[in-house]
Design a protein around this motif. Sequence first.
Motif, PDB file in Angstrom:
ATOM      1  N   ARG A  42       0.328  -9.455 -24.915  1.00 30.38           N
ATOM      2  CA  ARG A  42       1.318  -9.070 -23.914  1.00 30.38           C
ATOM      3  C   ARG A  42       2.703  -8.907 -24.526  1.00 30.38           C
ATOM      4  NH1 ARG A  42       2.371 -13.331 -20.123  1.00 30.38           N
ATOM      5  NH2 ARG A  42       4.596 -13.175 -20.402  1.00 30.38           N
ATOM      6  N   VAL A  43       3.098  -9.792 -25.415  1.00 23.99           N
ATOM      7  CA  VAL A  43       4.419  -9.747 -26.029  1.00 23.99           C
ATOM      8  C   VAL A  43       4.568  -8.517 -26.920  1.00 23.99           C
ATOM      9  CG1 VAL A  43       5.898 -10.917 -27.739  1.00 23.99           C
ATOM     10  CG2 VAL A  43       4.872 -12.209 -25.904  1.00 23.99           C
ATOM     11  N   THR A  44       3.529  -8.149 -27.648  1.00 26.76           N
ATOM     12  CA  THR A  44       3.606  -6.995 -28.555  1.00 26.76           C
ATOM     13  C   THR A  44       3.216  -5.690 -27.853  1.00 26.76           C
ATOM     14  OG1 THR A  44       1.338  -7.322 -29.327  1.00 26.76           O
ATOM     15  CG2 THR A  44       3.105  -8.437 -30.562  1.00 26.76           C
ATOM     16  N   GLU A  45       3.048  -5.760 -26.551  1.00 22.29           N
ATOM     17  CA  GLU A  45       2.680  -4.596 -25.732  1.00 22.29           C
ATOM     18  C   GLU A  45       1.440  -3.894 -26.280  1.00 22.29           C
ATOM     19  OE1 GLU A  45       6.198  -2.229 -25.354  1.00 22.29           O
ATOM     20  OE2 GLU A  45       7.217  -3.776 -24.196  1.00 22.29           O
ATOM     21  N   GLY A  46       0.459  -4.702 -26.701  1.00 22.95           N
ATOM     22  CA  GLY A  46      -0.820  -4.161 -27.139  1.00 22.95           C
ATOM     23  C   GLY A  46      -0.901  -3.817 -28.607  1.00 22.95           C
ATOM     24  N   ALA A  47       0.185  -4.003 -29.377  1.00 26.99           N
ATOM     25  CA  ALA A  47       0.150  -3.679 -30.802  1.00 26.99           C
ATOM     26  C   ALA A  47      -0.786  -4.628 -31.560  1.00 26.99           C
ATOM     27  CB  ALA A  47       1.555  -3.744 -31.389  1.00 26.99           C
ATOM     28  N   ILE A  48      -0.802  -5.875 -31.140  1.00 27.69           N
ATOM     29  CA  ILE A  48      -1.720  -6.854 -31.739  1.00 27.69           C
ATOM     30  C   ILE A  48      -2.740  -7.215 -30.664  1.00 27.69           C
ATOM     31  CG2 ILE A  48      -1.960  -9.130 -32.770  1.00 27.69           C
ATOM     32  CD1 ILE A  48       0.922  -8.887 -33.731  1.00 27.69           C
ATOM     33  N   ALA A  49      -3.968  -6.793 -30.897  1.00 27.35           N
ATOM     34  CA  ALA A  49      -5.012  -6.967 -29.883  1.00 27.35           C
ATOM     35  C   ALA A  49      -6.114  -7.891 -30.383  1.00 27.35           C
ATOM     36  CB  ALA A  49      -5.582  -5.610 -29.483  1.00 27.35           C
ATOM     37  N   LEU A  50      -5.747  -9.143 -30.614  1.00 27.07           N
ATOM     38  CA  LEU A  50      -6.747 -10.142 -31.008  1.00 27.07           C
ATOM     39  C   LEU A  50      -7.320 -10.772 -29.744  1.00 27.07           C
ATOM     40  CD1 LEU A  50      -4.778 -11.936 -33.844  1.00 27.07           C
ATOM     41  CD2 LEU A  50      -6.602 -10.265 -34.109  1.00 27.07           C
ATOM     42  N   ARG A  51      -8.590 -11.084 -29.777  1.00 27.41           N
ATOM     43  CA  ARG A  51      -9.244 -11.736 -28.632  1.00 27.41           C
ATOM     44  C   ARG A  51     -10.176 -12.824 -29.127  1.00 27.41           C
ATOM     45  NH1 ARG A  51      -7.780  -9.990 -23.369  1.00 27.41           N
ATOM     46  NH2 ARG A  51      -6.489  -8.201 -23.826  1.00 27.41           N
ATOM     47  N   VAL A  52     -10.354 -13.825 -28.319  1.00 24.18           N
ATOM     48  CA  VAL A  52     -11.365 -14.846 -28.572  1.00 24.18           C
ATOM     49  C   VAL A  52     -12.583 -14.422 -27.767  1.00 24.18           C
ATOM     50  CG1 VAL A  52     -11.991 -17.279 -28.360  1.00 24.18           C
ATOM     51  CG2 VAL A  52      -9.635 -16.647 -28.922  1.00 24.18           C
ATOM     52  N   MET A  53     -13.570 -13.925 -28.466  1.00 22.98           N
ATOM     53  CA  MET A  53     -14.760 -13.420 -27.782  1.00 22.98           C
ATOM     54  C   MET A  53     -15.554 -14.577 -27.180  1.00 22.98           C
ATOM     55  SD  MET A  53     -14.461 -10.216 -28.180  1.00 22.98           S
ATOM     56  CE  MET A  53     -16.021  -9.730 -27.514  1.00 22.98           C
ATOM     57  N   GLY A  54     -15.949 -14.416 -25.925  1.00 24.42           N
ATOM     58  CA  GLY A  54     -16.788 -15.409 -25.261  1.00 24.42           C
ATOM     59  C   GLY A  54     -16.108 -16.730 -25.010  1.00 24.42           C
ATOM     60  N   SER A  55     -14.800 -16.714 -24.809  1.00 24.19           N
ATOM     61  CA  SER A  55     -14.074 -17.975 -24.646  1.00 24.19           C
ATOM     62  C   SER A  55     -14.540 -18.748 -23.414  1.00 24.19           C
ATOM     63  CB  SER A  55     -12.572 -17.732 -24.588  1.00 24.19           C
ATOM     64  OG  SER A  55     -12.239 -16.928 -23.477  1.00 24.19           O
ATOM     65  N   VAL A  56     -14.807 -18.064 -22.320  1.00 22.78           N
ATOM     66  CA  VAL A  56     -15.260 -18.752 -21.108  1.00 22.78           C
ATOM     67  C   VAL A  56     -16.615 -19.418 -21.365  1.00 22.78           C
ATOM     68  CG1 VAL A  56     -15.986 -18.415 -18.716  1.00 22.78           C
ATOM     69  CG2 VAL A  56     -13.956 -17.240 -19.579  1.00 22.78           C
ATOM     70  N   GLU A  57     -17.477 -18.715 -22.063  1.00 18.93           N
ATOM     71  CA  GLU A  57     -18.792 -19.253 -22.389  1.00 18.93           C
ATOM     72  C   GLU A  57     -18.676 -20.454 -23.330  1.00 18.93           C
ATOM     73  OE1 GLU A  57     -22.249 -16.397 -22.743  1.00 18.93           O
ATOM     74  OE2 GLU A  57     -21.815 -16.900 -24.822  1.00 18.93           O
ATOM     75  N   LEU A  58     -17.862 -20.329 -24.367  1.00 15.73           N
ATOM     76  CA  LEU A  58     -17.658 -21.438 -25.294  1.00 15.73           C
ATOM     77  C   LEU A  58     -17.108 -22.666 -24.589  1.00 15.73           C
ATOM     78  CD1 LEU A  58     -16.156 -19.571 -28.382  1.00 15.73           C
ATOM     79  CD2 LEU A  58     -18.363 -20.728 -28.264  1.00 15.73           C
ATOM     80  N   VAL A  59     -16.126 -22.456 -23.733  1.00 13.17           N
ATOM     81  CA  VAL A  59     -15.520 -23.572 -23.008  1.00 13.17           C
ATOM     82  C   VAL A  59     -16.542 -24.245 -22.099  1.00 13.17           C
ATOM     83  CG1 VAL A  59     -13.844 -24.125 -21.187  1.00 13.17           C
ATOM     84  CG2 VAL A  59     -13.133 -22.792 -23.163  1.00 13.17           C
ATOM     85  N   SER A  60     -17.382 -23.460 -21.440  1.00  5.84           N
ATOM     86  CA  SER A  60     -18.351 -24.070 -20.530  1.00  5.84           C
ATOM     87  C   SER A  60     -19.382 -24.908 -21.283  1.00  5.84           C
ATOM     88  CB  SER A  60     -19.032 -23.010 -19.677  1.00  5.84           C
ATOM     89  OG  SER A  60     -19.845 -22.171 -20.457  1.00  5.84           O
ATOM     90  N   TYR A  61     -19.861 -24.454 -22.432  1.00  5.21           N
ATOM     91  CA  TYR A  61     -20.841 -25.237 -23.186  1.00  5.21           C
ATOM     92  C   TYR A  61     -20.203 -26.440 -23.865  1.00  5.21           C
ATOM     93  CZ  TYR A  61     -24.055 -21.489 -22.173  1.00  5.21           C
ATOM     94  OH  TYR A  61     -24.832 -20.577 -21.516  1.00  5.21           O
ATOM     95  N   LEU A  62     -18.972 -26.298 -24.321  1.00  6.31           N
ATOM     96  CA  LEU A  62     -18.268 -27.449 -24.886  1.00  6.31           C
ATOM     97  C   LEU A  62     -17.959 -28.480 -23.806  1.00  6.31           C
ATOM     98  CD1 LEU A  62     -15.922 -25.572 -27.367  1.00  6.31           C
ATOM     99  CD2 LEU A  62     -17.757 -27.177 -27.967  1.00  6.31           C
ATOM    100  N   MET A  63     -17.664 -28.018 -22.596  1.00  8.50           N
ATOM    101  CA  MET A  63     -17.426 -28.941 -21.483  1.00  8.50           C
ATOM    102  C   MET A  63     -18.709 -29.697 -21.150  1.00  8.50           C
ATOM    103  SD  MET A  63     -15.342 -30.252 -19.270  1.00  8.50           S
ATOM    104  CE  MET A  63     -13.958 -29.174 -19.088  1.00  8.50           C
TER     105      MET A  63
END
Length: 175
Positions: A42-63
């Motif tokens: 958001r700050v770079t207005e899309g210039a840097i588009a890194l993502r954590v793939m499957g973050s919701v899934e990872l969080v649910s299994y770690l929980m």
Amino acid sequence: MRSILERASHWLALVCRVVAGVALVALLAVTIADVGTRYLYRVTEGAIALRVMGSVELVSYLMLCSLLAAMAANVEKSQVVVEAFSHGLSPTLKNRLHGVYLLGFAALGLLLFQGLVDSAAAAARHGTVTQDLRLPMGPIYHVAAALSLLLGARALLHALIGAIFGADQETVHGE
């Protein structure tokens, strides 16, 4: 005999606390990384588009792992004493009743273990994978089954300590 059960429970609780702590730290790391990369986008207005793939899934299994491990680590502290029913009882009798009550948690842990082992076998047979990351579900079910077995084992140990010896569950380890 009592000291052997207490030591076994202590070491199992330590393992469970480490697993719960590691899972919780990993959960927080995934969440912070996900929020950070979204903010960076958001700050770079899309210039840097890194993502954590499957973050919701990872969080649910770690929980799942952190909750099962924390439940197993603290099973002896699970009873809410209702003074209206136990007011006139001796402390030893209260502790014995708590031990009998913990047999329910032992049964719950063992039933969860059996169901998760069956689910792991079915997932392995059918090649079931997670939705986002496409991770095989079998190992996830096996980890949850192992943590459920720890819950059942610790509950059974404390049920025996309370029901047979009448020992106070909260002070077994001097906590």
